[in-house]
Design an enzyme around this catalytic site. Structure first.
Site, PDB file in Angstrom:
ATOM      1  N   ARG A  61      -9.917 -15.412  59.344  1.00  0.00           N
ATOM      2  CA  ARG A  61      -8.781 -16.256  58.988  1.00  0.00           C
ATOM      3  C   ARG A  61      -7.444 -15.579  59.285  1.00  0.00           C
ATOM      4  NH1 ARG A  61     -12.781 -17.780  55.903  1.00  0.00           N
ATOM      5  NH2 ARG A  61     -13.016 -19.984  55.329  1.00  0.00           N
ATOM      6  N   ARG A 110      -5.576  -4.399  60.872  1.00  0.00           N
ATOM      7  CA  ARG A 110      -6.325  -4.483  59.628  1.00  0.00           C
ATOM      8  C   ARG A 110      -7.227  -3.271  59.566  1.00  0.00           C
ATOM      9  NH1 ARG A 110      -7.001  -9.197  56.124  1.00  0.00           N
ATOM     10  NH2 ARG A 110      -8.923  -8.998  54.962  1.00  0.00           N
TER      11      ARG A 110
END
Lengths: 416, 416, 416
Positions: free
Chosen positions: B131, B188
């Protein structure tokens, strides 16, 4: 400008023993390709994209090896596939490096290039390699092209469904199916020879982005391009290879260029490379004293000890790892104009304090990978007019010298 | 329009105790950044893309922290990195939200924006998050930029080859190599602090898209932007956090803004956040009665109990899971203008019948993530002229009030 | 040109028994869709992209099934979702194939199409399938659109965090969140029915790229398109399905079109398909003699025995695998104008010497997948004017015949 600024070791070595390669620089441009490597296909197609459609009823097949008339002014120079370092002769390298320098200018300008607009590149990675993949994809996008990407085709696709290379004739491989989707394929595979097989069945260009313990020709090209850029020449230089010389694909490819070896005994360069160098008249030396070697070399090419190549033998890994470290002490003995290279990623085989030294060339080396790959994509997809590179090709008669020591060092028993 | 419409909890909290933050709204625009957070780098470069090239002989390094002269009419406002929620003061948030509203218009129009044409963004995800990654990539493409993507760099790249953050000086990390390939990095990582380390070594902007149990600043920004959009203000509101307050990175980031806590005892908010709130004068309350809390709050922020954070302790997971559900009964007691938020993905902690209620704001919240990320990409890559956001910055003198109950609830022993 | 050139088996079968489908070709264009399949939504929106924004306070929901006035000259024909083969009637297939032929021209021309410029497609693959994914992504990029990609959303995203389809009402799925990021979703899932559920909650078009053992409608479309292209007609033909008829999703979808079955006994076609064919009046036959069947058929559709469907039962896999091989001997008995098809990837169920035969249609079949997917993307995102396909629709009165043998072969006990 000297033509010697662009040559691989293989070409170099062969140029010392082979009339063909030497004739190449003398008898230009009447030279004809009589390249024994099946992957060294060259073609003069007007528009390679046009030839992608599958011929009715005929399975997709490799383009025929055409007789090259390249390097005649006004003609187009276009690569067909990039499979192995040995496929490039000096003229081709000179042309590639010339285009790479053009690419540097394009990348540095803010304007978006549209040289490859409308072209699609598929990256088929059967073994993950984020850096290499991103470098290719960045190169394609910097030129206005588009990318189809696979991060790990081995795990995620038909390879997991039983498709392997073993025992399957190359023509039965399904790679050519991907030619439906893209105009060029960049392929990384875990089996040696995979790219060559794919190129044989694909009717679009294939670039080998590493095939298992085999070749990694774009890395070799960028390494040579970097040495040329940093040192200013490729002849009469000495290079120290350090690290995992037995298992490292990168360093094996580059080894053709080498004169001096330094590696822990556990992971020495394998005999095939040594034999190759010897049989081609390249002087080389094996040493256990990095400081002594580094003080004399133009290039210290450090490599990573790859943990994954050792399997369960962590004892061997730990013995090998960290035995030769490039640090400030080593910088102290290195020549002023020498450089440190590394294919990256590095762990701790180069200490952090080295990074700020002007001789630390490894980040510039990585960036050169972008330029080389941009150049290859251009040369594979649209080619360039020979007029562009004419001046370089006209330089002839340069004498290639590789003065390397032929004092064979003691060869420890290779444990791998 | 009030300047109080744009502030994070951290800023908010600090604004209650810190003269700097309060002065900020009064003494504008003579304000100077004296931000203690090393990641809060601001620069006024004319064209950040120009500065990407590695300096000869110098390893790639972070841009220097420059004294900000931002928010002077006619000057350019440009972010340097997005590392943590705390780096944003109210002016910066106001500017970001202003640009985000512009982005809403761009996204809704059918015309293709070319604001970031020619720019390349690399998403380096060492931990998968489809997402978040797609939201960033969509944002970049909506603005005409291009994307290089990694779905799981940890498994697929050098991390698998032994490259970790532990024990390695940040300057020795290889992230900066990626700066060869792109103009901005969205990262990330599974380790807290990874983005900060990367930003310190990279010479292009780095966005933290979540670093392990650490920060997730773009989620916090979109949450605050959503509260501002839905409630119309950020002062004098009360927010109920529900769910896994101990382990959820999202909710920990947002907790700085909170007044009321509701969570199963197993997964209560950890003491560090409580102490932070208390020491900053934010009134907060811990409760076990969701109905009672929801009836009084402006925002019910529901979160998922993350199974993967419990390891083998499925008993604890099952005890925690489903203890507090947002359903039609809860809607019945909620205020007419209150909203339900959720960072998504949700499992069954919000029942399906809630979706159709106008107060269900979580899909609008997700969409706001797109606008916030478009705004950040614009502000990091090309910046905006201060004239654009001038009007908002001129609004001064608003009084920030956070009326929260200081009735400390009973603190159960944290089991995690 | 005959309208019978474009119909699926399902439609075909039904057309033999159902007045609706037969009337369709006679009573055109006054025909109204009264399609019982909930996924067969058609709409005549002026600009589907405009309708993407989430309605304030209303959760994202599927577009309403509108009464179709399609195929009236000057009106727009636009698909809503692609969920299953059965949703297409003959007119729709005719329109899709017509657009696919336009796409062939676009793909073959060097010029870059901009038909879908500004549109974003998200490929959500919860199960890896490199070929299918790349085919869709290539289709989108060939039309100037952009792609957000997930290679393995199951492993990498919320599915790993506990989000499954079991026991969760479809409206509670979070797929619709992805509608924030893109204009269309291509979805591959490991659970049957997943695409239908996603389409019901998404307010943008959803394409089913395979849902577990369920449907794979774009593969069925490209198969039928290939038969039409290769054989020149779809009526009065006989097709031999060979291979794993019990487990193969591809062949199950296509089975509606079939007349003759050849499969190892271990992996026979399941009874539900047989019953379906019988109840719809399609003559079919099960045989163990591939040579005999191949000599009479127009199409030999070979499939792979999928190892992963057998789990630990390697004995069954090995027994089934390689029992029926398409090789030169088989080519010898096949008719001159018959073709060999295969959904790819193949292992050794088609030998390499077959590839060069003009009747080997499987690579052309793969390429047709690109054209079909380009056509579907165009029809889902921007539609086409009915004027384009008018001529085909005006052809009426053709008699659909499927002459198939109704000699039921012996049915072995299905072991799977």
């Amino acid at each position: 400008m000297s033509i010697t600024s662009s040559l691989t070791s293989a070409t170099l070595c062969r140029s010392l023993v082979s009339p063909k390669a030497l004739a190449c620089s003398n008898a230009f441009p009447s030279n004809r390709l009589s390249n024994p490597f099946e992957s060294s296909k060259l073609c003069l197609t007007a528009n390679p994209k046009k030839s992608i459609a599958l011929v009715q009823g005929i399975r997709c097949h490799a383009m025929q090896v055409e007789t090259r008339e390249a390097f005649t002014a006004g003609k187009k120079f276009q690569l067909s596939d990039v499979i192995e370092g040995q496929q490039f002769d000096r003229e081709m390298l000179s042309a590639i490096f010339h285009v790479a320098r053009e690419m540097e200018k394009i990348e540095k300008s803010s304007s978006q290039s549209e040289i490859l607009k409308g072209y699609l590149m598929a990256t088929l990675f059967y073994e993950p390699s984020t850096r290499t993949r991103l470098s290719f994809e960045s190169a394609m996008k910097r030129l206005g092209g588009e990318v189809l990407t696979t991060e790990n085709a081995r795990e995620f696709s038909s390879a997991a469904k039983g498709e392997t290379l073993e025992g399957i004739p190359s023509c039965q491989l399904n790679y050519c199916q991907y030619t439906c989707y893209s105009n060029i394929v960049v392929m990384r595979h875990f089996e040696s020879g995979a790219a060559r097989k794919a190129a044989a069945t694909a009717n679009i260009p294939v670039i080998n982005a590493g095939d298992g313990p085999g070749e990694h020709p774009t890395q070799a090209l960028l390494d040579v391009y970097t040495i040329q850029s940093e040192i200013g020449k490729l002849d009469d230089i000495s290079v120290a290879l350090v690290g995992d010389l037995a298992n490292g694909r990168t360093v094996r490819s580059l080894a053709y260029l080498l004169a001096k070896f330094v590696s822990p005994e556990i992971v020495k360069m394998k005999d095939d490379i040594k034999d190759y160098l010897t049989s081609n008249g390249v002087e080389w030396e094996e040493s256990l004293d990095l400081m002594e070697v580094a003080s004399k070399c133009d290039v210290v090419y450090q490599t990573r000890i790859q943990r994954e190549r050792f399997g369960d033998r962590l004892d061997l890994y730990e013995a090998a790892c960290g035995k030769y470290i490039v640090d400030e002490a080593l910088l102290g003995v290195m020549q002023k104009n020498a450089v440190i290279m590394h294919p990256l990623p590095r762990l701790n085989e180069i200490t952090a304090d080295v990074d700020a030294d002007p001789r630390a060339a490894f980040f510039r080396q990585a960036k050169n990978g972008l330029f080389i790959r941009m150049a290859l994509l251009k040369l594979l997809l649209v080619g360039c007019k020979v007029i562009d590179v004419n001046l370089r090709f006209r330089t002839t008669g340069s004498v290639i010298k590789l003065r390397a020591q032929l004092q064979l060092g003691e060869i420890a028993n290779s444990t791998t």
